[in-house]
Design an enzyme around this catalytic site. Structure first.
Site, PDB file in Angstrom:
ATOM      1  N   LYS A  70       0.869  -1.173   0.000  1.00  0.00           N
ATOM      2  CA  LYS A  70       0.000   0.000   0.000  1.00  0.00           C
ATOM      3  C   LYS A  70       0.909   1.227   0.000  1.00  0.00           C
ATOM      4  O   LYS A  70       1.806   1.324   0.842  1.00  0.00           O
ATOM      5  CB  LYS A  70      -0.832  -0.045   1.285  1.00  0.00           C
ATOM      6  CG  LYS A  70      -2.268   0.319   1.104  1.00  0.00           C
ATOM      7  CD  LYS A  70      -3.106  -0.060   2.299  1.00  0.00           C
ATOM      8  CE  LYS A  70      -4.475   0.536   2.125  1.00  0.00           C
ATOM      9  NZ  LYS A  70      -5.465   0.000   3.023  1.00  0.00           N
TER      10      LYS A  70
ATOM     11  N   GLU B 297     -19.732  -5.692  10.180  1.00  0.00           N
ATOM     12  CA  GLU B 297     -20.713  -4.911  10.931  1.00  0.00           C
ATOM     13  C   GLU B 297     -21.789  -5.782  11.576  1.00  0.00           C
ATOM     14  O   GLU B 297     -22.209  -5.530  12.716  1.00  0.00           O
ATOM     15  CB  GLU B 297     -21.367  -3.859  10.025  1.00  0.00           C
ATOM     16  CG  GLU B 297     -20.470  -2.680   9.676  1.00  0.00           C
ATOM     17  CD  GLU B 297     -19.399  -2.976   8.631  1.00  0.00           C
ATOM     18  OE1 GLU B 297     -19.468  -4.060   7.997  1.00  0.00           O
ATOM     19  OE2 GLU B 297     -18.499  -2.137   8.450  1.00  0.00           O
TER      20      GLU B 297
ATOM     21  N   ARG C   8     -25.805  -2.205   6.987  1.00  0.00           N
ATOM     22  CA  ARG C   8     -25.509  -3.598   6.706  1.00  0.00           C
ATOM     23  C   ARG C   8     -26.026  -4.513   7.814  1.00  0.00           C
ATOM     24  O   ARG C   8     -26.335  -5.680   7.586  1.00  0.00           O
ATOM     25  CB  ARG C   8     -23.984  -3.713   6.561  1.00  0.00           C
ATOM     26  CG  ARG C   8     -23.435  -5.042   6.616  1.00  0.00           C
ATOM     27  CD  ARG C   8     -22.860  -5.641   5.379  1.00  0.00           C
ATOM     28  NE  ARG C   8     -22.811  -4.983   4.138  1.00  0.00           N
ATOM     29  CZ  ARG C   8     -21.716  -4.855   3.389  1.00  0.00           C
ATOM     30  NH1 ARG C   8     -20.566  -5.282   3.832  1.00  0.00           N
ATOM     31  NH2 ARG C   8     -21.765  -4.307   2.211  1.00  0.00           N
TER      32      ARG C   8
HETATM   33  C1  LIG Z   1     -19.064  -2.211   5.065  1.00  0.00           C
HETATM   34  C2  LIG Z   1     -17.860  -1.331   5.152  1.00  0.00           C
HETATM   35  N1  LIG Z   1     -17.225  -1.171   6.331  1.00  0.00           N
HETATM   36  C3  LIG Z   1     -16.144  -0.364   6.407  1.00  0.00           C
HETATM   37  C4  LIG Z   1     -15.682   0.284   5.314  1.00  0.00           C
HETATM   38  C5  LIG Z   1     -14.509   1.239   5.404  1.00  0.00           C
HETATM   39  N2  LIG Z   1     -13.371   0.761   4.619  1.00  0.00           N
HETATM   40  C6  LIG Z   1     -13.106   1.212   3.387  1.00  0.00           C
HETATM   41  S1  LIG Z   1     -11.777   0.500   2.703  1.00  0.00           S
HETATM   42  C7  LIG Z   1     -11.504  -0.421   4.076  1.00  0.00           C
HETATM   43  C8  LIG Z   1     -10.327  -1.336   4.129  1.00  0.00           C
HETATM   44  C9  LIG Z   1     -10.241  -2.194   2.946  1.00  0.00           C
HETATM   45  O1  LIG Z   1      -9.115  -2.997   3.064  1.00  0.00           O
HETATM   46  P1  LIG Z   1      -8.770  -4.008   1.904  1.00  0.00           P
HETATM   47  O2  LIG Z   1     -10.029  -4.609   1.390  1.00  0.00           O
HETATM   48  O3  LIG Z   1      -7.727  -4.936   2.387  1.00  0.00           O
HETATM   49  O4  LIG Z   1      -8.228  -3.063   0.758  1.00  0.00           O
HETATM   50  P2  LIG Z   1      -6.940  -2.116   0.757  1.00  0.00           P
HETATM   51  O5  LIG Z   1      -7.417  -0.731   1.062  1.00  0.00           O
HETATM   52  O6  LIG Z   1      -5.980  -2.616   1.791  1.00  0.00           O
HETATM   53  O7  LIG Z   1      -6.415  -2.209  -0.612  1.00  0.00           O
HETATM   54  C10 LIG Z   1     -12.465  -0.173   5.054  1.00  0.00           C
HETATM   55  C11 LIG Z   1     -12.491  -0.782   6.384  1.00  0.00           C
HETATM   56  C12 LIG Z   1     -16.377   0.092   4.110  1.00  0.00           C
HETATM   57  N3  LIG Z   1     -16.018   0.712   2.996  1.00  0.00           N
HETATM   58  N4  LIG Z   1     -17.444  -0.717   4.063  1.00  0.00           N
END
Ligand SMILES: Cc1ncc(C[n+]2csc(CCOP(=O)(O)OP(=O)(O)O)c2C)c(N)n1
Length: 664
Positions: free
Chosen positions: A302, A389, A417
């Site tokens: 990242k 969630e 959700r």
């Molecule tokens: C239902 C939900 N909960 C929380 C979030 C907030 N959120 C956005 S991106 C993310 C992390 C995603 O991590 P990953 O899938 O590993 O992707 P990366 O950003 O590391 O590439 C979170 C917790 C969200 N978008 N949707």
């Protein structure tokens, strides 16, 4: 200087480039991301991590015929740049500009919209099933992060893939980070996969495939080199093994150990270096030929290519403006009010110090919700359950049955959700779980996936609910304190960003449940009477409209409703009968919101005073640079409030009052 980026206007151009040219393009795209986002901010880190992957995808597949389904889709900036939106990239997340997520209405290359995590595998599988049914041959590629695997829906889909289709390509983009550090057993498991000695034995058919490709021997060498160099790559991205790996190989299928994905009937390939373009391209070419659902596990960094982002993955997951050289973000202006999220987090620490039954729960959002303050101060009272969630809510319900008073810190939009969990597990059993709902209102630059505009409506129909909205940060503290004294499900909604800047009392005050606060009463001077009910952060608009209307000769009352459930029937009835016009203001959709509950009360009690409702219309609100722009566009302003009140006192007013009409 000539840039490949200037020549690439669509995926067809990407296909024409050789691997060395693509490498160069990757560097140019990184620069474009770093410079292009510096002014307005965005999801820089995740996008820097998927540059090679996105290029490889567009080399091997052809959208829009082939389908790329991105989980969350905060990492689609490179895809947008490569699919005809390069010239508008500088507008991303701004008014009239590109949306920050995949959006079907924005481009045929965005086959599925998202913003919430965990949906991609299901959506992609649905597409694959539809394709199989109609007998066409599109490739469906699902790109999901390691944190998506903390989400239940992802597992529901994984469980279903091998029974549904033979052609499905999943790409697990593993960078070890959610927004914060990824948590839980799955992240530990992925770590084991990476470091297990038998992890990366190239499968024989993959080797054979590579050797047959033109220049396949080079790809094969690269793959072996990647295999050998992997341990180094691992430490480079700080994917360090905390313990010695314990996974035993079971020899099934020849792909190494008892790999979770294989146990679920999917072919597993990897982990491979997600920044090695030729290897990515060859692997995707291979996946395209597979007659079996496959998951390719890639490792990425990242923030790759930007030192500051590499060092601070959490900050650079998504951020506002920053310095292109140093990555520094501008400090808050002196005198700026604290953010609601920080007031919430600090209040949690304060309350937890005096109440051993309180615990704070987050679904992977420690910074966004401000619960990180508790994590730091009292780590034993802090629980991060991952992007889960539904689990967070039912888990809280379980704790509540054991005498705890859990506080679920969650964005209003993500709580959607867990609706059945709120209904079935919390409210039906009348359990004392406290929900602190951040981002209740607009999340302007994120847009419709993140606006928290529906919670009053979806909560007020549920029995046992106590729901409130503070007009400022001091009242947020009082409401949190009050919630800890309730033996029922309690919900507090507050907006994103800076609070009002009022002092916060040392000791919070216990509020009377269901009681509104009268901030200004009528002067009883017989003039035209207007009662303004300003809920939560819109109380500030009510107060300003009151000043203007007073100077124009209206007799004004201003009420802070505090509770949306139970609403203060007595106070609403009193002002409903005393006023010539009632105004309700809410940072929420009008449909089913607070104003609706006032209308219902008035109908039940035979009060025919006209009600002007200020709030969001019955449509999904787009993204914009600022909240104020959207408020102006949709009339959540002092000016519109004043104008609507005045219109009520025009000639038509008396007719509408006689008819008891509500005016939205
Ligand atoms: C239902 C939900 N909960 C929380 C979030 C907030 N959120 C956005 S991106 C993310 C992390 C995603 O991590 P990953 O899938 O590993 O992707 P990366 O950003 O590391 O590439 C979170 C917790 C969200 N978008 N949707």
């Amino acid at each position: 200087m000539n840039r490949y980026l200037d020549m690439v206007d669509g995926p067809a151009h990407v296909k024409k480039l050789t691997p060395p040219q693509l490498e160069k393009l990757a560097g140019e795209i990184r620069q474009e991301l770093i410079i292009g986002l510096a002014k307005a901010g965005g999801h820089l880190g995740p996008n820097l991590g998927v540059v090679e992957l996105t290029l490889a995808l567009h080399q091997v597949f052809s959208t829009p015929k082939d389908k790329f389904v991105w989980d969350v889709s905060h990492q689609v900036y490179v895809h947008k740049i490569l699919t005809g939106r390069k010239d508008r990239f500088h507008t991303i997340r701004q008014t009239d500009g590109l949306n920050g997520f995949a959006l079907r209405s924005e481009s045929p290359h965005d086959c599925f919209g998202a913003g919430h995590a965990g949906t991609a595998l299901s959506a992609a599988l649905g597409m694959a099933a539809a394709r199989d049914k109609r007998g066409t041959d599109e490739n469906v590629v699902c790109i999901f992060g390691d944190a998506a695997l903390t989400n239940g829906i992802s597992f529901e889909a994984l469980n279903n893939i091998s029974h549904t289709t033979k052609k499905f390509i999943g790409i697990l983009n593993d960078n070890e980070w959610s927004i914060a550090k990824n948590v839980g057993a799955i992240s530990g498991y992925l770590n084991k996969l990476i470091t297990n000695p038998s992890y990366n034995k190239l499968a024989r058919d993959f080797e054979k495939f590579l050797s047959k490709l033109p220049k396949g021997h080079i790809a094969l060498k690269l793959a072996h080199k990647a295999e050998e160099g992997f341990k180094g790559a691992i430490s480079e991205v700080s994917l360090k093994q905390k313990q010695q790996p314990t996974m035993d190989g079971d020899g099934r299928g020849g792909f190494g150990s008892a790999i979770l994905f294989e146990e679920m009937g999917l072919r597993y390939l990897g982990p491979i270096d997600g920044h090695n373009l030729p290897l990515l391209i060859s692997t995707l070419e291979f996946a395209k030929t597979c007659d079996h659902p496959i998951v390719i596990h890639i490792l990425t960094q990242k923030g790759k290519g930007f030192e500051a982002a590499l060092k601070q993955p959490e900050k650079f997951h998504g951020l506002g403006p920053y310095d292109v050289k140093t990555g520094e973000t501008p400090p808050a202006k002196p005198g700026t009010a604290p953010n609601y999220q920080d007031v919430f987090g600090q209040t949690m620490v304060k309350l937890c110090r005096n109440n051993n039954n309180l615990v704070g729960i987050t679904a992977a959002m420690p910074s966004g919700t401000g619960l990180k303050h508790l994590e730091k101060a009292m780590p034993d009272r802090y629980i991060d359950v991952g992007i889960a969630e539904e689990h967070a809510v039912v888990f809280a319900a379980g704790m509540a049955t054991m005498g705890y008073h859990p506080v679920v810190a969650i964005y209003s939009t993500f709580l959607q959700r867990a609706y059945d969990c709120i209904h079935h597990d919390v409210c039906l059993q009348d359990l004392p779980v406290i929900f602190c709902m951040d981002r209740a209102g607009l999340s302007a630059n994120d847009g419709p996936t993140h606006h928290g505009l529906f919670d009053i409506a979806y909560l007020r129909c549920l029995p046992n609910v106590i729901a409130m909205a503070p007009k400022d940060e001091d009242e947020l503290q009082d409401m949190m304190f009050t919630a800890t004294h309730q033996n029922h499900p309690t919900f507090i909604r507050y907006p994103r960003g800076a609070a009002e800047g009022v002092p916060i009392k040392e000791q919070p005050k216990l509020l009377e449940v269901g009681k509104a606060e009268v901030l200004h009463n009528f002067a009883s001077n017989g003039k035209r009477k207007v009662a303004l009910f300003g809920l939560g952060n819109l109380n500030a608009i009510a107060a300003k409209a009151a000043v203007q209307l007073s100077t124009e000769g209206y007799d004004i009352a201003v009420v802070n409703p505090r509770f949306t459930k139970p609403i203060d029937a007595g106070t609403h009835e009193f002002f409903g009968r005393a006023a010539d016009v009632v105004v309700t203001l809410e940072d929420h959709v009008l449909m089913g919101g607070y104003g609706s509950s006032v209308l219902e009360l008035f109908a039940d009690r035979g009060i025919t005073t006209p009600v002007v409702r200020i709030g969001w219309p019955d449509q999904f609100i787009e993204h914009a640079s600022t909240q104020d722009e959207l408020r102006r566009k949709y009339g959540l302003t002092v000016e519109n409030t004043v104008a609507k009140v005045k219109a009520q006192f025009s000639d038509t007013h008396h007719a509408s009052k006689l008819l008891g009409a509500a005016v939205a």
